[in-house]
Write a protein that holds these residues in place. Structure first.
Motif, PDB file in Angstrom:
ATOM      1  N   UNK A  38     -28.653   6.941 -11.918  1.00 31.20           N
ATOM      2  CA  UNK A  38     -28.804   8.084 -11.023  1.00 31.20           C
ATOM      3  C   UNK A  38     -29.089   7.629  -9.603  1.00 31.20           C
ATOM      4  N   UNK A  39     -29.797   6.504  -9.455  1.00 24.88           N
ATOM      5  CA  UNK A  39     -30.158   6.022  -8.121  1.00 24.88           C
ATOM      6  C   UNK A  39     -30.315   4.502  -8.116  1.00 24.88           C
ATOM      7  N   UNK A  40     -29.759   3.879  -7.080  1.00 26.43           N
ATOM      8  CA  UNK A  40     -29.941   2.452  -6.862  1.00 26.43           C
ATOM      9  C   UNK A  40     -30.993   2.189  -5.785  1.00 26.43           C
ATOM     10  N   UNK A  41     -31.469   3.259  -5.147  1.00 28.76           N
ATOM     11  CA  UNK A  41     -32.332   3.131  -3.974  1.00 28.76           C
ATOM     12  C   UNK A  41     -33.534   2.231  -4.259  1.00 28.76           C
ATOM     13  N   UNK A  42     -33.663   1.165  -3.494  1.00 28.81           N
ATOM     14  CA  UNK A  42     -34.760   0.220  -3.642  1.00 28.81           C
ATOM     15  C   UNK A  42     -34.436  -0.917  -4.582  1.00 28.81           C
ATOM     16  N   UNK A  43     -33.820  -0.600  -5.702  1.00 29.93           N
ATOM     17  CA  UNK A  43     -33.502  -1.636  -6.679  1.00 29.93           C
ATOM     18  C   UNK A  43     -32.471  -2.627  -6.139  1.00 29.93           C
ATOM     19  N   UNK A  44     -31.537  -2.126  -5.300  1.00 31.14           N
ATOM     20  CA  UNK A  44     -30.515  -3.021  -4.771  1.00 31.14           C
ATOM     21  C   UNK A  44     -31.079  -3.982  -3.736  1.00 31.14           C
ATOM     22  N   UNK A  78     -34.493  -3.079 -13.483  1.00 34.43           N
ATOM     23  CA  UNK A  78     -33.896  -3.567 -12.231  1.00 34.43           C
ATOM     24  C   UNK A  78     -32.436  -3.954 -12.440  1.00 34.43           C
ATOM     25  N   UNK A  79     -32.140  -4.691 -13.481  1.00 37.63           N
ATOM     26  CA  UNK A  79     -30.772  -5.128 -13.726  1.00 37.63           C
ATOM     27  C   UNK A  79     -29.829  -3.945 -13.945  1.00 37.63           C
TER      28      UNK A  79
END
Length: 559
Positions: free
Chosen positions: A157-163, A144-145
């Motif tokens: 590659x992707x921040x989707x959801x984690x942000x 997550x971090x």
């Protein structure tokens, strides 16, 4: 995520194709595009499979970075390789239903209070990394971090959801993970797949470089064994300390092969299957191989043209729209799928596939073949005819189509595209580059005007696509290789991801899709078929559609 590949489909599906019967000589294929099944895997009971053996698995490339969450490792082949060794905490069935993988999770609970969503994961007490550490909340926390976008030094590659996550914390013990969201996130099951160890990815250096040309720590049915850069192979062997069902195979050898070589390699017994995709010549050849079987499923995999929206010419949306209207997508689709017993239908959606809930054709006038409209658009943008071509301020309208040198499908597309664009006054130069360099040296750095490859879907259309269509921010494109976006697209995708109501989610997905079409930077062509020809004895493997691959169940049937 949606992972790119130059040509071949393999992962999740939405439309479906038929049940197969096979002969013992050349491959026998009784499917057609009108039959319906979500996958075709030669499903076999483990008791009927021989213990041991080696699966020779062809891939298009073995990336240097084997962290599938890193932008340099975000390919479908990397995902296939590491999923044999890393914790894939959620499984997907052929119908696209997602459930916890009991090898890693003993329980998952979702709660919502005052608009705040919390997911509590209980980790299987037996799950451990090969360095002896227990799989714990620390691994979730580290991923997550790295992926939440707060530190741009992590090449995610992707921040989707984690942000959207506000915290990842320890529960009653190290084996309980409490993930709290700042706002609801409907596709929470897409996160933390696969999991990587905090002992490696817990720092910027570890996340970015810890899995470059090596796989130091794993936790799956197979262990990393060897990487041979000269032979272009990566070998995994059965994990003797695996706590789940014992892997049937002794080892899997992933071998990077150019498409032009793969079909002959299969015919010669050098590999155990070949994914022919939309290659009619390869399909015709390999289906004649003795003691082989043909497996088909609908693939959530579509072929498309991507335009570089940061290029000097293509940063003008009017020029991009003109390009789109000059392309006869139906002709491209028919040319690609000819000889595959496959209906050629153009695709009208970037997020969903025909037959999938919520699918609608949003292409509008951008997706229609309208060369006269293209000419008017170019005139309005200041690109006027001058002799046989167009110029603006004395500069000719010339674009570069970058394709892999080993892919006949791309070469055919180049010929068609060149003629179509010439008809409206655009000159196209086709640049063939080594297939292994296409992404690292051309697409990711933005050294192209137009390119073509396949995007792969998943059971999570918002999470999978957000990094592709979200506007570039703070110097990060994620997987937005077109480098084009808008606040309206971002807002629609955010509303879709925040909704826990499927009707609302699908409505917002289609709102976003209509806006993506208007940007005219990614032009879907057609949904690719998933056609896998394999040894007849290869079991629990084939055209998997939406379904997850259970690596420990793959093997060869008993004589």
């Amino acid at each position: 995520m949606l992972a790119p590949t130059r040509s071949r489909p393999l992962l999740a599906a939405s439309t479906v194709l038929g049940v197969l019967l096979f002969s013992a000589c050349s491959a026998h294929d009784e499917t057609s595009q009108d039959t319906a099944t979500a996958d075709s895997m030669n499903s076999t009971e483990r008791s009927e499979i021989s213990a041991g053996g080696t699966l020779k698995w062809p891939v298009e490339d073995i990336t240097e970075n084997l962290n599938s969450h890193h932008v340099d490792g975000g390919s479908v082949d990397t995902a296939r390789i590491v999923s044999s060794m890393m914790p894939v905490i959620m499984k997907v069935d052929p119908a696209g239903k997602v459930s916890p993988n009991s090898d890693y999770l003993s329980d998952v609970k979702v709660a919502q209070d005052s608009g705040r969503q919390t997911v509590t994961y209980k980790i299987n007490q037996k799950a451990k990394w090969t360095d002896g550490r227990a799989v714990s909340y620390r691994d979730f926390q580290a991923l997550w971090r790295a992926s939440n976008g707060k530190n741009p030094s992590y090449g995610v590659a992707s921040k989707a959801g984690y942000e959207l996550i506000s915290s990842v914390s320890r529960g009653v013990d190290d084996r309980e993970v409490i993930v709290s969201f700042a706002r609801p996130f409907g596709e929470w099951q897409s996160l933390f797949n696969p999991l990587y160890p905090s002992s490696v990815i817990g720092t910027e250096q570890g996340f970015n470089k810890g899995y470059v040309e090596k796989i130091p720590v794993t936790a799956g049915p197979f262990n990393f064994s060897a990487l041979d850069a000269t032979a272009r192979t990566l070998t995994v062997t059965r994990n003797p300390d695996w706590w789940g069902e014992r892997a049937m195979l002794d080892r899997i050898i992933f071998r990077a092969l150019e498409e032009s070589v793969a079909e002959s390699a299969f015919a010669n017994g050098e590999i155990d299957f070949v994914n022919v995709g939309a290659n009619a010549s390869a399909y015709s050849h390999v289906k004649q191989v003795k003691n082989s079987q043909v497996r088909r499923a609908g693939a959530p995999n579509f072929r498309h043209f991507t335009f570089n929206g940061q290029g000097e010419i293509l940063q003008d949306v009017r020029v991009r729209r003109a390009l789109a209207r000059a392309i006869n997508r139906e002709v491209v689709a028919k040319s690609a799928l000819q000889g595959l017993d496959q209906t050629a239908t153009t695709l009208g959606n970037h997020f969903l596939f025909p037959g999938q809930q919520g699918y609608q054709d949003n292409a509008g006038d951008i997706g229609e073949f309208d060369p006269e409209g293209a000419k008017r658009e170019l005139d309005a943008a200041g690109w006027k005819m001058d002799g046989n071509g167009r110029k603006k301020d004395g500069v000719p309208l010339e674009l570069r189509f970058v394709i892999p040198s080993d892919l006949q499908e791309a070469a055919n597309e180049g010929k068609l595209l060149k003629d179509m664009l010439a008809s409206v006054g655009i000159s196209l130069r086709i640049q063939s580059v080594p297939g292994a360099q296409l992404f690292d040296k051309y697409i990711i750095p933005g050294d192209y005007d137009i390119t073509a490859f396949n995007w792969f879907g998943s059971a999570f259309p918002v999470t999978a696509n957000q990094p592709i269509y979200a506007a570039p921010k703070d110097g990060s494109n994620q997987l937005n290789f077109a480098r084009v976006g808008s606040p309206k697209i971002d807002a629609a995708l955010n509303r879709a991801s925040a909704s826990l109501d499927s009707e609302t989610t699908l409505r917002e997905i289609n709102t976003a899709d209509s806006l993506v079409w208007q940007e005219a930077a990614v032009i879907p062509l057609y949904q690719s078929p998933q056609i896998v020809v394999s040894k007849e004895s290869l079991a629990n493997f084939g055209a998997n559609g939406f379904a997850s691959v259970n690596y420990q169940d793959i093997g060869f049937t008993k004589p």
